[in-house]
Design an enzyme around this catalytic site. Structure first.
Site, PDB file in Angstrom:
ATOM      1  N   SER A  57      34.310  36.555  33.603  1.00 45.65           N
ATOM      2  CA  SER A  57      35.731  36.267  33.827  1.00 45.65           C
ATOM      3  C   SER A  57      36.041  34.799  34.067  1.00 45.65           C
ATOM      4  O   SER A  57      37.210  34.425  34.172  1.00 45.65           O
ATOM      5  CB  SER A  57      36.273  37.099  34.992  1.00 45.65           C
ATOM      6  OG  SER A  57      36.514  38.429  34.581  1.00 45.65           O
ATOM      7  N   LYS A  60      38.559  33.172  31.865  1.00 43.61           N
ATOM      8  CA  LYS A  60      40.000  33.179  32.131  1.00 43.61           C
ATOM      9  C   LYS A  60      40.523  31.811  32.581  1.00 43.61           C
ATOM     10  O   LYS A  60      41.736  31.603  32.620  1.00 43.61           O
ATOM     11  CB  LYS A  60      40.341  34.248  33.167  1.00 43.61           C
ATOM     12  CG  LYS A  60      40.050  35.683  32.688  1.00 43.61           C
ATOM     13  CD  LYS A  60      40.453  36.710  33.730  1.00 43.61           C
ATOM     14  CE  LYS A  60      40.257  38.127  33.230  1.00 43.61           C
ATOM     15  NZ  LYS A  60      38.950  38.696  33.536  1.00 43.61           N
ATOM     16  N   SER A 119      42.187  39.198  38.330  1.00 43.65           N
ATOM     17  CA  SER A 119      41.222  39.088  37.233  1.00 43.65           C
ATOM     18  C   SER A 119      41.411  40.189  36.201  1.00 43.65           C
ATOM     19  O   SER A 119      40.436  40.735  35.650  1.00 43.65           O
ATOM     20  CB  SER A 119      39.780  39.087  37.758  1.00 43.65           C
ATOM     21  OG  SER A 119      38.898  38.535  36.808  1.00 43.65           O
ATOM     22  N   LYS A 222      37.847  30.662  40.532  1.00 34.32           N
ATOM     23  CA  LYS A 222      37.719  31.902  39.757  1.00 34.32           C
ATOM     24  C   LYS A 222      36.337  32.521  39.936  1.00 34.32           C
ATOM     25  O   LYS A 222      35.325  31.821  39.951  1.00 34.32           O
ATOM     26  CB  LYS A 222      37.971  31.623  38.269  1.00 34.32           C
ATOM     27  CG  LYS A 222      38.098  32.881  37.423  1.00 34.32           C
ATOM     28  CD  LYS A 222      39.399  33.605  37.730  1.00 34.32           C
ATOM     29  CE  LYS A 222      39.443  35.010  37.118  1.00 34.32           C
ATOM     30  NZ  LYS A 222      38.600  35.987  37.860  1.00 34.32           N
TER      31      LYS A 222
END
Length: 382
Positions: A57, A60, A119, A222
């Site tokens: 992730s 992202k 997320s 993140k």
């Protein structure tokens, strides 16, 4: 200018390794990691920084960057509602989601919270479709941005980071990506990345970044996790630095658990802040010299930099730092504004720590034919 900054950043990442050689790096329980001083754009320490990893992730970060760019360019609006496609809704049901529903309008603002805080892989696809019309077209934009940023070890296959052999990156590239997002979109970064929880569709989900609760200086960024990638975390912290502030960004991949990625990231950040200082060398537009110009409408040119320049050094080293200016003499007109005219190397104990391109801060046009002829004669005897 963006191309110049990207080139400068890439150079600093390479050259800065010498800065930390006098201090042993901490032992970090992770597959690969990087500690970047975003104020000076220098890597303080790293382990396997160019190792190809599955970013999960962390992908992202680039997805958000593209969306922020579309908002800046007025191609999207935060209050704009989009209909959720079946394709976005059907994204892997066992993965992270914000639980958007088909044909139920959701705003770009809500989708960004869903992408960054929760997320949500469904939010990633919905945003990709809103920006580019389709997920595939959005991925093309992601990889164009990768090329523009000069990220040599990165390629994206989707906007969410679910496993794909064509979705890969490195800790070094991810640190540069994170720094660019924070620098280019500070207001968006401040709005979304420090948010600790978000509620959508009557479902509240917390931000998975534990450090938002453990360290008040952490304001993002993140998390990521897949079985192959392990537990990954990009963290950004801003703390006092003399009369100003400095920002460190840590990228940690392949940790064994959520708890380990948090504690090891915090260890890395604390080590960087404790053992290093970031020093301002030159101010934007400051003339560091006014060398002679030949065959021009003026006899000298101001040279310097188009941005504030900083260097990160082990504590106590700043007083020993000395600049060494290397110019491309003789400087002959015409000279374009912002063109490279030399290099400054910052020397510590006789060794170069980092170097910066020196630019012309003003344009110098060619002299008349008579002025050029006179300077040609003068150069013969120089």
């Amino acid at each position: 200018m963006k191309k110049f900054l990207a080139t400068l950043a890439a150079g600093l990442l390479t050259l800065s390794v010498a800065t930390a050689q006098s201090l042993p790096a901490p032992s970090i329980a992770a597959r690969s990691w990087v500690l970047l001083d975003a104020t000076s754009n220098q890597v303080i320490a790293s382990q396997e920084p160019t190792l190809r990893i599955e970013p999960a992730s962390l992908t992202k970060i680039m997805t958000a960057y593209i969306v922020f760019e579309a908002l800046k360019d007025k191609k999207l609006d935060l209050a704009q509602s989009v209909n959720v496609s079946t394709h976005a809704w059907k994204v892997d049901s066992s993965s992270s989601k914000m639980f958007i529903e088909p044909n139920k309008p959701v705003t770009i603002n809500e989708l960004l919270y869903g992408l960054i805080v929760q997320s949500g892989n469904d939010a990633a696809v919905a945003l990709a479709e809103a920006v580019a019309g389709s997920e595939d077209a959005f991925v093309v934009q992601m990889n164009r941005e990768v090329e523009r940023m000069g990220l040599k070890g990165t390629h994206f296959a989707n906007p969410h980071g679910l496993p794909s052999p064509e979705n890969y990156s490195t800790a070094q590239d991810l640190s540069a990506m994170a720094a660019r997002l924070i620098a280019d979109f500070p207001a968006f970064y401040k709005t979304y990345y420090s948010t600790k929880s978000f509620t959508y569709n009557k479902i509240t989900q917390p931000n998975r970044n534990r450090l938002l609760w453990l360290d008040p200086t952490v304001d993002g960024m993140k998390t990521g996790h897949t079985e192959a990638a392990g537990y990954c975390l990009v963290t950004s912290s801003i703390r006092a630095n003399g009369t100003g502030q400095r920002r460190l960004i840590s990228v940690l991949t392949g940790a064994s658990s959520d708890q380990v990625r948090a504690q090891e990231s915090l260890k890395l950040l604390n080590w960087g802040f404790l053992n290093f200082d970031t020093v301002k060398l030159y101010a934007k537009g400051q003339a560091i010299a006014t060398p002679e110009v030949w065959k021009g409408t003026q006899s000298t040119v101001k040279i310097g930099f188009t941005q504030d320049l900083y260097v990160t050094l082990p504590k106590g080293s700043a007083a020993k730092l000395k600049p060494a200016l290397e110019r491309k003499d003789p400087l002959v007109a015409p000279i374009a504004e912002n063109s490279k005219v030399g290099t400054v190397k910052m020397m510590l104990d006789g060794k170069p720590v980092v170097e910066f391109p020196v630019l012309a801060l003003e344009q110098v046009n060619q002299a008349s034919i008579f002025g050029r002829a006179w300077d040609s004669l003068r150069l013969l005897f120089k």
